[in-house]
Scaffold this motif. Structure first.
Motif, PDB file in Angstrom:
ATOM      1  N   ILE A   1       0.697  -1.327   0.260  1.00 50.53           N
ATOM      2  CA  ILE A   1      -0.158  -0.288   0.217  1.00 50.53           C
ATOM      3  C   ILE A   1       0.650   1.219   0.323  1.00 50.53           C
ATOM      4  O   ILE A   1       1.918   1.010   0.693  1.00 50.53           O
ATOM      5  N   SER A   2       0.235   1.874   0.038  1.00 55.65           N
ATOM      6  CA  SER A   2       0.918   4.044  -0.186  1.00 55.65           C
ATOM      7  C   SER A   2       0.039   4.284   0.661  1.00 55.65           C
ATOM      8  O   SER A   2      -1.779   4.366   0.013  1.00 55.65           O
ATOM      9  N   TYR A   3       0.211   4.663   1.942  1.00 51.66           N
ATOM     10  CA  TYR A   3      -0.602   5.546   2.907  1.00 51.66           C
ATOM     11  C   TYR A   3       0.032   6.684   3.238  1.00 51.66           C
ATOM     12  O   TYR A   3       0.889   7.143   3.906  1.00 51.66           O
ATOM     13  N   LYS A   4      -0.990   8.055   2.553  1.00 50.86           N
ATOM     14  CA  LYS A   4      -0.149   9.494   3.042  1.00 50.86           C
ATOM     15  C   LYS A   4      -0.537  10.658   2.769  1.00 50.86           C
ATOM     16  O   LYS A   4      -2.788  10.227   2.636  1.00 50.86           O
ATOM     17  N   ARG A   5      -1.418  11.765   3.756  1.00 46.61           N
ATOM     18  CA  ARG A   5      -1.757  12.689   3.725  1.00 46.61           C
ATOM     19  C   ARG A   5      -3.629  11.895   4.368  1.00 46.61           C
ATOM     20  O   ARG A   5      -4.338  13.070   3.201  1.00 46.61           O
ATOM     21  N   GLY A   6      -3.985  11.194   5.017  1.00 37.23           N
ATOM     22  CA  GLY A   6      -5.587  10.812   5.035  1.00 37.23           C
ATOM     23  C   GLY A   6      -5.210   9.880   3.739  1.00 37.23           C
ATOM     24  O   GLY A   6      -7.126   9.215   3.227  1.00 37.23           O
ATOM     25  N   LYS A   7      -5.151   9.003   2.338  1.00 41.64           N
ATOM     26  CA  LYS A   7      -5.263   8.433   1.089  1.00 41.64           C
ATOM     27  C   LYS A   7      -4.715   7.040   1.679  1.00 41.64           C
ATOM     28  O   LYS A   7      -3.276   6.537   1.729  1.00 41.64           O
ATOM     29  N   MET A   8      -5.566   6.675   1.398  1.00 38.03           N
ATOM     30  CA  MET A   8      -4.770   4.937   1.372  1.00 38.03           C
ATOM     31  C   MET A   8      -5.085   4.300  -0.355  1.00 38.03           C
ATOM     32  O   MET A   8      -5.953   4.395  -1.533  1.00 38.03           O
TER      33      MET A   8
ATOM     34  N   GLU B   1      -3.837  -9.803  -0.087  1.00 38.21           N
ATOM     35  CA  GLU B   1      -4.695 -11.254  -0.076  1.00 38.21           C
ATOM     36  C   GLU B   1      -3.718 -12.127   0.924  1.00 38.21           C
ATOM     37  O   GLU B   1      -4.433 -13.074   1.321  1.00 38.21           O
ATOM     38  N   ASP B   2      -2.653 -12.130   0.204  1.00 44.39           N
ATOM     39  CA  ASP B   2      -1.797 -13.669   0.983  1.00 44.39           C
ATOM     40  C   ASP B   2      -1.722 -13.226   2.191  1.00 44.39           C
ATOM     41  O   ASP B   2      -1.813 -14.488   3.013  1.00 44.39           O
ATOM     42  N   ILE B   3      -1.179 -12.256   2.671  1.00 48.28           N
ATOM     43  CA  ILE B   3      -1.128 -12.028   4.469  1.00 48.28           C
ATOM     44  C   ILE B   3      -2.226 -11.932   5.355  1.00 48.28           C
ATOM     45  O   ILE B   3      -2.705 -11.413   6.606  1.00 48.28           O
ATOM     46  N   THR B   4      -3.687 -11.628   4.544  1.00 45.11           N
ATOM     47  CA  THR B   4      -4.632 -11.638   5.530  1.00 45.11           C
ATOM     48  C   THR B   4      -4.864 -13.060   6.234  1.00 45.11           C
ATOM     49  O   THR B   4      -4.485 -13.730   5.314  1.00 45.11           O
ATOM     50  N   CYS B   5      -5.815 -12.608   6.373  1.00 47.90           N
ATOM     51  CA  CYS B   5      -6.518 -14.724   7.459  1.00 47.90           C
ATOM     52  C   CYS B   5      -7.569 -14.351   6.649  1.00 47.90           C
ATOM     53  O   CYS B   5      -8.130 -13.792   5.547  1.00 47.90           O
ATOM     54  N   GLU B   6      -8.066 -15.564   6.858  1.00 46.82           N
ATOM     55  CA  GLU B   6      -9.718 -16.375   6.628  1.00 46.82           C
ATOM     56  C   GLU B   6     -10.250 -15.616   6.468  1.00 46.82           C
ATOM     57  O   GLU B   6     -10.901 -16.208   6.025  1.00 46.82           O
TER      58      GLU B   6
ATOM     59  N   LEU C   1      -1.617  -0.750  -4.022  1.00 51.66           N
ATOM     60  CA  LEU C   1      -0.569  -1.113  -4.686  1.00 51.66           C
ATOM     61  C   LEU C   1      -0.340  -2.314  -4.987  1.00 51.66           C
ATOM     62  O   LEU C   1       0.116  -2.495  -6.324  1.00 51.66           O
ATOM     63  N   ASP C   2      -0.705  -3.353  -4.649  1.00 48.45           N
ATOM     64  CA  ASP C   2      -0.334  -4.963  -4.455  1.00 48.45           C
ATOM     65  C   ASP C   2      -1.593  -5.756  -3.930  1.00 48.45           C
ATOM     66  O   ASP C   2      -1.519  -6.173  -2.716  1.00 48.45           O
ATOM     67  N   ARG C   3      -2.667  -6.041  -4.385  1.00 47.41           N
ATOM     68  CA  ARG C   3      -3.793  -6.334  -3.807  1.00 47.41           C
ATOM     69  C   ARG C   3      -3.614  -8.038  -3.915  1.00 47.41           C
ATOM     70  O   ARG C   3      -3.647  -8.916  -2.412  1.00 47.41           O
ATOM     71  N   GLU C   4      -2.660  -9.421  -4.739  1.00 47.06           N
ATOM     72  CA  GLU C   4      -2.548 -10.002  -3.875  1.00 47.06           C
ATOM     73  C   GLU C   4      -1.567 -10.085  -3.016  1.00 47.06           C
ATOM     74  O   GLU C   4      -1.618 -11.327  -2.610  1.00 47.06           O
ATOM     75  N   GLY C   5      -0.557  -9.532  -3.001  1.00 43.07           N
ATOM     76  CA  GLY C   5      -0.356  -9.412  -1.745  1.00 43.07           C
ATOM     77  C   GLY C   5      -0.777  -9.327  -0.523  1.00 43.07           C
ATOM     78  O   GLY C   5      -0.419  -9.245   0.816  1.00 43.07           O
TER      79      GLY C   5
END
Length: 240
Positions: A201-208, A217-222, A211-215
């Protein structure tokens, strides 16, 4: 702003799932309205005046403590309706709902909704399934908040928000991240910085920005897959 009778393709998934003639019957009672950032759609223990079928944006449902602290218990986007207590014959609720990502919605007065959406209406049955899907989301989120890491929960929330917004960019403040994760602001900063350094992700000035959705998805939980699958099974699948 009233909705044109010629509108045949609703963005909201609930309205899109009902027969066209039922949608056209309800259309005169629907008003297209903006969802402004941090706009409250209902407040604790106050009469719910409208129900909202979200087209774009994300609405948060919050539980508020006596000291004013609040924690997010669910989010609603274009897959759902804000004001479900009205469907369940309740007039008020101790929680509150406000817009976290700006957008638009079709709203209907609560009294009109109760008059028009009866047990004979196709929307009524669909809202029964939606109620179960939202209950599943809240239950899964409660388990997730207890058992999974802040990083996993953060990624789940970001992925769910992107699904609702349909964009890789959306506004997001540290304050709200704290409410969403139920942690201190300092912890939010550490999590966001860690995931940003990983290049997801890129997160700055209150905006998310994702950059890498697959990444992610790989580290989130079930929990992300379970919640998404349940909405598809109950609401997105006409065969249920």
């Amino acid at each position: 702003m009233s909705v044109s009778q010629s509108t045949h393709n609703p963005v909201n998934m609930l309205l899109a799932a009902i027969p066209l003639e039922e949608y056209q019957r309800l259309l005169p009672h629907l008003e297209l309205v903006p969802l402004e950032y941090k706009q409250f759609l209902y407040r604790p223990n106050e009469p719910i005046q409208y129900v909202y079928f979200v087209n774009y944006g994300v609405v948060s449902l919050l539980t508020v403590m006596e000291n004013g602290e609040a924690v997010e218990v669910a989010t609603i986007g274009n897959e759902g309706m804000v004001g479900l207590p009205v469907f369940l014959e309740a007039k008020t609720i101790p929680g509150e709902a406000f817009t976290q990502v700006p957008g638009k919605a079709l709203r209907m007065r609560a009294d009109v909704f109760k008059r028009e959406v009866t047990s004979a209406s196709p929307l009524y049955k669909l809202l029964q399934f939606y109620t179960q899907a939202l209950f599943n989301l809240i239950a899964q989120s409660a388990a997730c908040n207890r058992l999974h890491s802040i990083e996993e929960r953060f990624c789940r929330w970001v992925l769910m928000t992107q699904d609702r917004v349909g964009s890789n960019e959306f506004p997001l403040t540290h304050e709200f991240l704290g409410q969403m994760l139920g942690v201190r602001r300092a912890s939010v900063s550490v999590v966001a910085a860690t995931i940003q350094r990983a290049g997801f992700i890129s997160y700055k000035r209150g905006k998310m920005t994702i950059l890498d959705r697959e990444g992610l998805e790989d580290i989130t939980c079930e929990c992300y897959g379970i919640i998404k699958g349940e909405f598809h099974r109950l609401v997105g699948n006409s065969d249920q």
